[in-house]
Structure formats: structure tokens, C-alpha cells
Design a protein around this motif. Structure first.
Motif, mmCIF file in Angstrom:
data_model
loop_
_atom_site.group_PDB
_atom_site.id
_atom_site.type_symbol
_atom_site.label_atom_id
_atom_site.label_comp_id
_atom_site.label_asym_id
_atom_site.label_seq_id
_atom_site.Cartn_x
_atom_site.Cartn_y
_atom_site.Cartn_z
ATOM 1 N N UNK A 4 -4.666 159.118 20.749
ATOM 2 C CA UNK A 4 -5.971 159.293 21.373
ATOM 3 C C UNK A 4 -6.111 158.388 22.587
ATOM 4 N N UNK A 5 -6.695 158.930 23.652
ATOM 5 C CA UNK A 5 -6.879 158.169 24.890
ATOM 6 C C UNK A 5 -8.142 157.318 24.802
ATOM 7 N N UNK A 6 -8.044 156.084 25.238
ATOM 8 C CA UNK A 6 -9.172 155.156 25.214
ATOM 9 C C UNK A 6 -9.342 154.514 26.582
ATOM 10 N N UNK A 7 -10.578 154.417 27.029
ATOM 11 C CA UNK A 7 -10.875 153.722 28.275
ATOM 12 C C UNK A 7 -11.193 152.262 27.960
ATOM 13 N N UNK A 8 -10.646 151.360 28.755
ATOM 14 C CA UNK A 8 -10.934 149.937 28.603
ATOM 15 C C UNK A 8 -11.325 149.386 29.973
ATOM 16 N N UNK A 9 -12.552 148.864 30.066
ATOM 17 C CA UNK A 9 -13.058 148.350 31.331
ATOM 18 C C UNK A 9 -12.945 146.822 31.347
ATOM 19 N N UNK A 10 -12.311 146.296 32.389
ATOM 20 C CA UNK A 10 -12.136 144.854 32.568
ATOM 21 C C UNK A 10 -12.950 144.446 33.787
ATOM 22 N N UNK A 11 -14.039 143.725 33.554
ATOM 23 C CA UNK A 11 -14.990 143.398 34.624
ATOM 24 C C UNK A 11 -14.964 141.891 34.877
ATOM 25 N N UNK A 12 -14.642 141.499 36.117
ATOM 26 C CA UNK A 12 -14.520 140.080 36.440
ATOM 27 C C UNK A 12 -15.131 139.781 37.804
ATOM 28 N N UNK A 13 -15.696 138.570 37.933
ATOM 29 C CA UNK A 13 -16.190 138.138 39.238
ATOM 30 C C UNK A 13 -15.116 137.389 40.013
ATOM 31 N N UNK A 14 -13.899 137.355 39.427
ATOM 32 C CA UNK A 14 -12.772 136.715 40.102
ATOM 33 C C UNK A 14 -11.633 137.724 40.211
ATOM 34 N N UNK A 15 -10.399 137.251 40.105
ATOM 35 C CA UNK A 15 -9.253 138.143 40.292
ATOM 36 C C UNK A 15 -9.002 139.068 39.111
ATOM 37 N N UNK A 16 -9.518 138.710 37.944
ATOM 38 C CA UNK A 16 -9.304 139.525 36.757
ATOM 39 C C UNK A 16 -8.016 139.215 36.018
ATOM 40 N N UNK A 17 -7.301 138.183 36.450
ATOM 41 C CA UNK A 17 -6.017 137.852 35.820
ATOM 42 C C UNK A 17 -6.191 137.468 34.352
ATOM 43 N N UNK A 18 -7.252 136.728 34.056
ATOM 44 C CA UNK A 18 -7.480 136.295 32.675
ATOM 45 C C UNK A 18 -7.662 137.488 31.754
ATOM 46 N N UNK A 19 -8.503 138.433 32.161
ATOM 47 C CA UNK A 19 -8.739 139.621 31.341
ATOM 48 C C UNK A 19 -7.486 140.474 31.234
ATOM 49 N N UNK A 20 -6.734 140.591 32.327
ATOM 50 C CA UNK A 20 -5.489 141.361 32.289
ATOM 51 C C UNK A 20 -4.524 140.768 31.270
ATOM 52 N N UNK A 64 -14.614 144.424 28.495
ATOM 53 C CA UNK A 64 -14.355 142.980 28.442
ATOM 54 C C UNK A 64 -14.770 142.417 29.791
ATOM 55 N N UNK A 65 -15.492 141.304 29.777
ATOM 56 C CA UNK A 65 -15.967 140.801 31.062
ATOM 57 C C UNK A 65 -15.915 139.276 31.127
ATOM 58 N N UNK A 66 -15.778 138.785 32.351
ATOM 59 C CA UNK A 66 -15.911 137.355 32.660
ATOM 60 C C UNK A 66 -16.801 137.274 33.897
ATOM 61 N N UNK A 67 -18.088 137.138 33.654
ATOM 62 C CA UNK A 67 -19.077 137.033 34.721
ATOM 63 C C UNK A 67 -19.863 135.736 34.535
ATOM 64 N N UNK A 68 -19.958 134.948 35.585
ATOM 65 C CA UNK A 68 -20.690 133.681 35.514
ATOM 66 C C UNK A 68 -22.177 133.902 35.748
ATOM 67 N N UNK A 69 -22.534 134.757 36.682
ATOM 68 C CA UNK A 69 -23.927 135.004 37.041
ATOM 69 C C UNK A 69 -24.676 135.606 35.854
#
Length: 297
Positions: A4-20, A64-69
Motif C-alpha cells: 500500500x502506498x503511503x504519503x509522508x510529509x516532512x515539514x521543516x523551517x530549515x534544511x530538513x536533514x534531521x527529518x530526512x 513530521x515537522x520541526x518548526x520553531x515558530x
């Protein structure tokens, strides 16, 4: 077991390396799951976030997100709640743990790990070093290396050196070529020297693929010593014996990733420096003043 196909959204206010990195490490443990990564990096305004929210609504999936604001975090969480989509900030639990342990509140500082500080410039300097000392180049600069990797051709020395450079480590690599002399600096190396070993069959496959890419310069692939089993075996044995005779530790990279090899190298470097420190302590000259004071005590 599912495809089954699943969408995964990685939202970051920086480069996104941590979430990747988090996504890659966790998804590696799931087989036969087709996950589509939607990477949203440098999200720092409400306009940018609105585009993210539209994407999540169009292709729903865990976020999954890393947002400071705080306002952006709230807007993202509210929209995910309305859409019935799971939303998680994986660093929050770690941040709370550290705040409790350190007794201090974390600053709302975006991309704090990417500042251009001394550590950043150390990594850049290490990258320049690797470029100048790759594959036996600039052997006179080995005295400035943090570590030297040796091994037969195509034993992953170069990619490992570049990975280490990203950690701020100046890594030189020297190919062990039959009949070729080693750099003079390796007679009494000022830093750890580590050998990289690889299985003969794996090495031949890698070299054969290499020859196919470069066209082998018109040389018949079945006639060159570069991939001849007997010649390759002798080359590997000679390299292993050299490392043993010099007391250089050897890492078998046959089934290791570059990251795993680098981690082992870092451990061996720590051990090398610890032994040097212990030896220096044991052989340090006794302080006459300390001796006199001790005799009076």
C-alpha cells in the motif's frame, strides 16, 4: 506484508536533514511499503506554510515537522487535526528531556545546527583537505592529517574520507599498489593509519563495473590484472600483511555502509589517541619539585 502506498510529509523551517535522517532510519525497518516522501523545507512564513497545508490536504498522510515558530506550529497542527492526519514533532520529547535535565528553556532559534561557526569552517577545511589528498595526492601533507586510510584500489577509501570530512576530520587516503613504495610519512605516522579490507569477489565486481563505465581504455576486461582473480587475491593478501606488519588496524568494508565504516574509524581514532595519552603519562619525566614535596609530606 503490504504494498500500500503511503504519503509522508516532512515539514521543516530549515534544511530538513534531521527529518530526512529520522524518516530514513525508521522506514528502513519496514519491508514492502511504498512511502512517498513530500519534503517541505525552509518553511518560515505563513504563505509558505499555506502551500504545505494545500499539499497535505491534496495528498493526506502522516506529518513530521520541526518548526520553531509557535504560530506556524499551531496552524499546522490545527489543519492536521481538521483533516484527521497524524502530526508529530519528533524532537519535542528530546527537548523536554533536556530542558528538565539542564534546568533551562531552549531558545527559539531556527536552524541552530547550521550556523557558520568554527565547527562549520572546520568541516569546510576538512573537505578541502580531502580533495587535495585523495588517492595518494599531496603525500607531504599527511603530517597534517587526522587519519590516513590505506587499502587496495576501489575499497571505498575516497567516499569514506569525504564522509569523515563532513564531520570535520582531515582524512588522507593512500592506495596500496603492488610494487609501489609507501609515502615516507607513513614510516612514522603522526596520526592513526587504518586499512580497509574488502572481499575478493566483491572487489572484482566493483572493478569490473568501473572498467565498464570508463571503457577500460581498450583493454580486454578478462586480460587485465585489475580484475584477474589470482592477481586481485594476491593484492588483497599483500595489503593485509602490510597492515599487520605495521600494526595498523583493518576494517572489513565488504558488507558495511560508508556510515558504519566511518563510525568504526572514529572509534579506532579515539583508541589511538587514548593509547598515546596513556603512553605519554607513563613516560613523562618526573617533576623534581613534586618529588621533594612528596618526600616532605
Amino acid at each position: 506484508m503490504t504494498n500500500r502506498q503511503t504519503n509522508l510529509h516532512l515539514v521543516s523551517d530549515s534544511t530538513g536533514e534531521t527529518l530526512n535522517s529520522i524518516a530514513r532510519a525508521t522506514l528502513a525497518r519496514f519491508d514492502n511499503h511504498h512511502v512517498i516522501h513530500h519534503r517541505w523545507s525552509l518553511v518560515r512564513s505563513r504563505l509558505q506554510l499555506d502551500r504545505v497545508l494545500e499539499g497535505i490536504e491534496h495528498e493526506p498522510g502522516p506529518v513530521l515537522y520541526t518548526l520553531v515558530d509557535s504560530s506556524l506550529r499551531l496552524a499546522l497542527e490545527e489543519t492536521c487535526g481538521r483533516l484527521g492526519v497524524t502530526c508529530l514533532s519528533p524532537l519535542d520529547a528530546i527537548m523536554e528531556l533536556l530542558q528538565g535535565t539542564l534546568g533551562a528553556r531552549a531558545k527559539e532559534k531556527r536552524a541552530a545546527q547550521h550556523v557558520m561557526d568554527a565547527d562549520y569552517f572546520r568541516r569546510i577545511d576538512a573537505m578541502h583537505y580531502v580533495l587535495s589528498h585523495d588517492d595518494g595526492q599531496g603525500t607531504q601533507g599527511i603530517n597534517n592529517a587526522d587519519v590516513v586510510l590505506v587499502g587496495v584500489s576501489r575499497s571505498s577509501k575516497t567516499p569514506t574520507c569525504f564522509y569523515l570530512a563532513n564531520r570535520g576530520i582531515k582524512a588522507a587516503n593512500v592506495p596500496l599498489v603492488p610494487g609501489a613504495a609507501l609515502p615516507v610519512a607513513l614510516e612514522n605516522p603522526p596520526c592513526p593509519v587504518i586499512g580497509l579490507h574488502i572481499d575478493m569477489n566483491a572487489l572484482i565486481d566493483i572493478r569490473r563495473h568501473r572498467l565498464k563505465i570508463i571503457g577500460a581504455g581498450g583493454v580486454r576486461q578478462d586480460a587485465t590484472d585489475y580484475i584477474d582473480p589470482d592477481a586481485v587475491k594476491a593484492e588483497i593478501i599483500a595489503a593485509r600483511r602490510l597492515c599487520t606488519s605495521r600494526g595498523w588496524p583493518v576494517i572489513d568494508v565488504t558488507r558495511r555502509s560508508i556510515e558504519e565504516t566511518a563510525a568504526t574509524i572514529l572509534q579506532l581514532m579515539e583508541s589511538w589517541h587514548a593509547r598515546r595519552k596513556d603512553a605519554a603519562t607513563i613516560h613523562a619525566p618526573e617533576d623534581p619539585a613534586a618529588t621533594v614535596l612528596g618526600s616532605k609530606a
